[in-house]
Scaffold this active site. Structure first.
Site, PDB file in Angstrom:
ATOM      1  N   GLY A 230       0.855  -1.319  -0.048  1.00 28.71           N
ATOM      2  CA  GLY A 230       0.063  -0.128   0.186  1.00 28.71           C
ATOM      3  C   GLY A 230       0.831   1.379   0.219  1.00 28.71           C
ATOM      4  O   GLY A 230       2.211   1.086  -0.284  1.00 28.71           O
ATOM      5  N   ARG A 231       0.231   2.309   0.359  1.00 22.67           N
ATOM      6  CA  ARG A 231       1.041   3.643   0.311  1.00 22.67           C
ATOM      7  C   ARG A 231       2.255   3.754   1.031  1.00 22.67           C
ATOM      8  O   ARG A 231       3.207   4.188   0.664  1.00 22.67           O
ATOM      9  CB  ARG A 231      -0.054   4.791   0.832  1.00 22.67           C
ATOM     10  CG  ARG A 231      -1.112   5.284  -0.122  1.00 22.67           C
ATOM     11  CD  ARG A 231      -2.039   6.155   0.572  1.00 22.67           C
ATOM     12  NE  ARG A 231      -2.874   5.134   1.578  1.00 22.67           N
ATOM     13  CZ  ARG A 231      -4.203   5.150   1.699  1.00 22.67           C
ATOM     14  NH1 ARG A 231      -5.171   6.201   0.746  1.00 22.67           N
ATOM     15  NH2 ARG A 231      -4.788   4.567   2.667  1.00 22.67           N
ATOM     16  N   ILE A 232       1.853   3.274   2.405  1.00 20.69           N
ATOM     17  CA  ILE A 232       3.330   3.421   3.398  1.00 20.69           C
ATOM     18  C   ILE A 232       4.231   2.359   2.902  1.00 20.69           C
ATOM     19  O   ILE A 232       5.435   2.638   2.866  1.00 20.69           O
ATOM     20  CB  ILE A 232       2.841   3.167   4.752  1.00 20.69           C
ATOM     21  CG1 ILE A 232       1.728   4.329   5.170  1.00 20.69           C
ATOM     22  CG2 ILE A 232       4.131   3.323   5.673  1.00 20.69           C
ATOM     23  CD1 ILE A 232       1.352   4.142   6.488  1.00 20.69           C
TER      24      ILE A 232
ATOM     25  N   ARG B 152      -1.133  -8.673  -0.855  1.00 14.64           N
ATOM     26  CA  ARG B 152      -2.103  -9.315  -0.228  1.00 14.64           C
ATOM     27  C   ARG B 152      -2.054 -10.820  -0.664  1.00 14.64           C
ATOM     28  O   ARG B 152      -2.067 -11.848   0.128  1.00 14.64           O
ATOM     29  CB  ARG B 152      -3.597  -8.892  -1.021  1.00 14.64           C
ATOM     30  CG  ARG B 152      -4.608  -9.073   0.289  1.00 14.64           C
ATOM     31  CD  ARG B 152      -5.944  -8.258  -0.246  1.00 14.64           C
ATOM     32  NE  ARG B 152      -5.862  -6.966  -0.523  1.00 14.64           N
ATOM     33  CZ  ARG B 152      -6.137  -6.137   0.254  1.00 14.64           C
ATOM     34  NH1 ARG B 152      -6.620  -6.518   1.413  1.00 14.64           N
ATOM     35  NH2 ARG B 152      -6.072  -5.031  -0.250  1.00 14.64           N
TER      36      ARG B 152
ATOM     37  N   THR C 241       6.386  -0.928  11.700  1.00 11.56           N
ATOM     38  CA  THR C 241       5.880   0.451  11.817  1.00 11.56           C
ATOM     39  C   THR C 241       4.164   0.555  11.836  1.00 11.56           C
ATOM     40  O   THR C 241       3.604   1.200  11.830  1.00 11.56           O
ATOM     41  CB  THR C 241       6.377   1.717  10.968  1.00 11.56           C
ATOM     42  OG1 THR C 241       6.104   1.061   9.657  1.00 11.56           O
ATOM     43  CG2 THR C 241       7.950   1.751  11.380  1.00 11.56           C
TER      44      THR C 241
ATOM     45  N   ARG D  79       1.355  -2.373  13.246  1.00  6.59           N
ATOM     46  CA  ARG D  79       0.691  -2.665  14.231  1.00  6.59           C
ATOM     47  C   ARG D  79       1.286  -3.763  15.046  1.00  6.59           C
ATOM     48  O   ARG D  79       1.735  -4.853  14.452  1.00  6.59           O
ATOM     49  CB  ARG D  79      -0.877  -3.129  14.014  1.00  6.59           C
ATOM     50  CG  ARG D  79      -1.595  -1.806  13.726  1.00  6.59           C
ATOM     51  CD  ARG D  79      -1.866  -0.965  14.749  1.00  6.59           C
ATOM     52  NE  ARG D  79      -2.707  -0.004  14.482  1.00  6.59           N
ATOM     53  CZ  ARG D  79      -2.372   1.415  13.960  1.00  6.59           C
ATOM     54  NH1 ARG D  79      -1.124   1.686  13.703  1.00  6.59           N
ATOM     55  NH2 ARG D  79      -3.432   2.379  13.670  1.00  6.59           N
TER      56      ARG D  79
ATOM     57  N   GLU E 149       0.851  -1.479  24.111  1.00  8.58           N
ATOM     58  CA  GLU E 149       1.619  -0.076  24.019  1.00  8.58           C
ATOM     59  C   GLU E 149       0.991   0.731  25.328  1.00  8.58           C
ATOM     60  O   GLU E 149      -0.230   0.969  25.321  1.00  8.58           O
ATOM     61  CB  GLU E 149       1.525   0.583  22.810  1.00  8.58           C
ATOM     62  CG  GLU E 149       1.989  -0.165  21.590  1.00  8.58           C
ATOM     63  CD  GLU E 149       1.538   0.568  20.227  1.00  8.58           C
ATOM     64  OE1 GLU E 149       0.982   1.674  20.202  1.00  8.58           O
ATOM     65  OE2 GLU E 149       1.899  -0.282  19.224  1.00  8.58           O
TER      66      GLU E 149
ATOM     67  N   HIS F  90       5.547   4.253  19.370  1.00  7.54           N
ATOM     68  CA  HIS F  90       4.565   4.406  18.358  1.00  7.54           C
ATOM     69  C   HIS F  90       4.444   6.024  17.542  1.00  7.54           C
ATOM     70  O   HIS F  90       3.498   6.651  17.827  1.00  7.54           O
ATOM     71  CB  HIS F  90       3.105   4.034  18.848  1.00  7.54           C
ATOM     72  CG  HIS F  90       1.945   3.838  17.688  1.00  7.54           C
ATOM     73  ND1 HIS F  90       1.211   2.942  17.717  1.00  7.54           N
ATOM     74  CD2 HIS F  90       1.892   4.395  16.302  1.00  7.54           C
ATOM     75  CE1 HIS F  90       0.607   2.863  16.543  1.00  7.54           C
ATOM     76  NE2 HIS F  90       1.008   3.570  15.972  1.00  7.54           N
ATOM     77  N   ILE F  91       5.623   6.344  16.892  1.00  7.00           N
ATOM     78  CA  ILE F  91       5.909   7.815  16.679  1.00  7.00           C
ATOM     79  C   ILE F  91       5.763   8.013  15.128  1.00  7.00           C
ATOM     80  O   ILE F  91       6.235   8.834  14.531  1.00  7.00           O
ATOM     81  CB  ILE F  91       7.140   8.492  17.124  1.00  7.00           C
ATOM     82  CG1 ILE F  91       8.308   7.668  16.826  1.00  7.00           C
ATOM     83  CG2 ILE F  91       6.841   8.604  18.745  1.00  7.00           C
ATOM     84  CD1 ILE F  91       9.565   8.271  17.421  1.00  7.00           C
ATOM     85  N   GLY F  92       5.276   6.842  14.406  1.00  9.54           N
ATOM     86  CA  GLY F  92       5.313   6.742  12.892  1.00  9.54           C
ATOM     87  C   GLY F  92       4.946   8.085  12.211  1.00  9.54           C
ATOM     88  O   GLY F  92       5.511   8.568  11.418  1.00  9.54           O
TER      89      GLY F  92
HETATM   90  C1  DGY Z   1      -2.106   5.321  12.344  1.00  6.19           C
HETATM   91  O1  DGY Z   1      -2.507   6.282  11.681  1.00  6.19           O
HETATM   92  O2  DGY Z   1      -2.802   4.386  12.081  1.00  6.19           O
HETATM   93  C2  DGY Z   1      -0.929   5.505  12.927  1.00  6.19           C
HETATM   94  O3  DGY Z   1      -0.564   4.161  13.682  1.00  6.19           O
HETATM   95  C3  DGY Z   1      -0.942   6.686  13.887  1.00  6.19           C
HETATM   96  O4  DGY Z   1      -0.699   7.628  13.252  1.00  6.19           O
END
Ligand code: DGY
Length: 307
Positions: free
Chosen positions: A155-157, A177, A222, A224, A253, A272-274
């Site tokens: 996906g995008r990220i 997928r 990054t 879940r 967390e 969790h600072i992505g």
């Molecule tokens: C999200 O957007 O799902 C991140 O984990 C928090 O910004």
């Protein structure tokens, strides 16, 4: 006048668009999210909720919210929300996509670079006074040029992370997928996770997948924490099968202070600072507010959750 409850103070000025549009804005005070009981209490008179990933929006909460029209999640993920239960009650669910893609991909690269170059071990040695001299054989890491990166989730990220890694000279493969993960894992020097958490992806990386990874390979997450069987990960790291892990997300967390992950040498755990850049978090507030205002006007959400 609609009532909009926000479960945390959010960065930027965009929340002020809610009173400017004639609605009542109520922001949960303090630095901790509301407890489930507090959330149920505020939901009772809410027409709209802006939630974060720390808030659990389940059927029980939705049943306690008779006026609710929209849950605008301050995240791109929706694993904290029972989206189907919301849709069954005609409650729209909104997300904040795109605006955090670059920030999260940057952080995936930060973790990748850090664990590839033994930064957690090296930084700890400096703090502990264990760095005694320049060492020709000390802290030897993985050079990124020609190293193989498997991106799980196209996906995008995932794509944005792959673009960055390619610029470092890495050979990037995407597992979409329907990919056969077991066929791809043994070739990768680094595996980076970029899929949403769902019942299908929970513990996607378990004992067998970790065993299939190349000895010394690195894991970056990054997305879940629930994507990884954390006990199996600790075991693979303790046995030295994996060479390290960079984790921005984990279960739970935050981790308890004596969690074994925190004692492992080449493991970098972040809180969790992505998406935590000024620009991304300001834009996330804007998108959440736009979702709320659209729903209160009876319009479709500009950024609805899938499902
Ligand atoms: C999200 O957007 O799902 C991140 O984990 C928090 O910004």
């Amino acid at each position: 006048m609609a009532i909009v409850h926000v479960t945390r103070e959010l960065p930027g000025d965009a929340l002020q668009r809610i009173p400017a549009a004639g609605h009542k804005l109520v922001v949960h005070p303090g630095t901790m999210p509301p407890t489930p009981a507090e959330l149920r209490r505020v939901a009772a008179d809410a027409d709209a909720l802006i939630t974060t990933l720390a808030d659990r929006v389940n059927a029980e909460l939705l049943d306690a919210a008779p006026r609710l029209k929209v849950v605008a999640n301050y995240a791109v993920g929706t694993d904290n929300i029972d989206v189907q239960a919301a849709h069954r009650r005609d409650i729209a669910v909104g997300v904040t996509p795109d605006v955090l893609t670059d920030a999260t991909a940057d952080l995936a690269m930060t973790l990748l670079l850090a664990v590839a170059r033994q930064v957690p071990v090296a930084a700890r040695a400096v703090i502990d006074g264990a760095w005694t001299t320049w060492d020709p054989s000390g802290y030897l890491g993985l050079g990124l040029r020609d190293a193989r990166l498997l991106i799980v989730g196209a996906g995008r990220i995932g794509r944005a992370t792959g673009e960055r890694a390619a610029a470092f000279g890495m050979q990037v493969t995407y597992a979409g997928r329907d990919a056969d993960l077991h066929a791809l894992l043994p070739d990768a020097d680094v595996v980076s996770l970029h899929v949403p958490l769902s019942p299908q992806t929970r513990k996607l990386i378990g004992e067998q997948e970790l065993a299939a990874m190349k000895p010394g390979a690195l894991l970056v997450n990054t997305a879940r924490g629930g994507l990884v069987d954390q006990d199996a990960l600790v075991d693979a790291l303790e046995r030295g099968h994996l060479g390290g892990a960079g984790l921005d997300v984990m279960t739970p967390e935050p981790l308890p202070p004596h969690d074994p992950l925190l004692a492992l040498p080449n493991v970098l755990v972040l809180p969790h600072i992505g998406s935590a850049t000024v620009a991304a978090r300001h834009r996330m507030t804007e998108l959440a507010v736009e979702n709320v205002l659209a729903a209160l006007d009876g319009d479709p959400l500009p950024n609805p959750a899938k499902g």
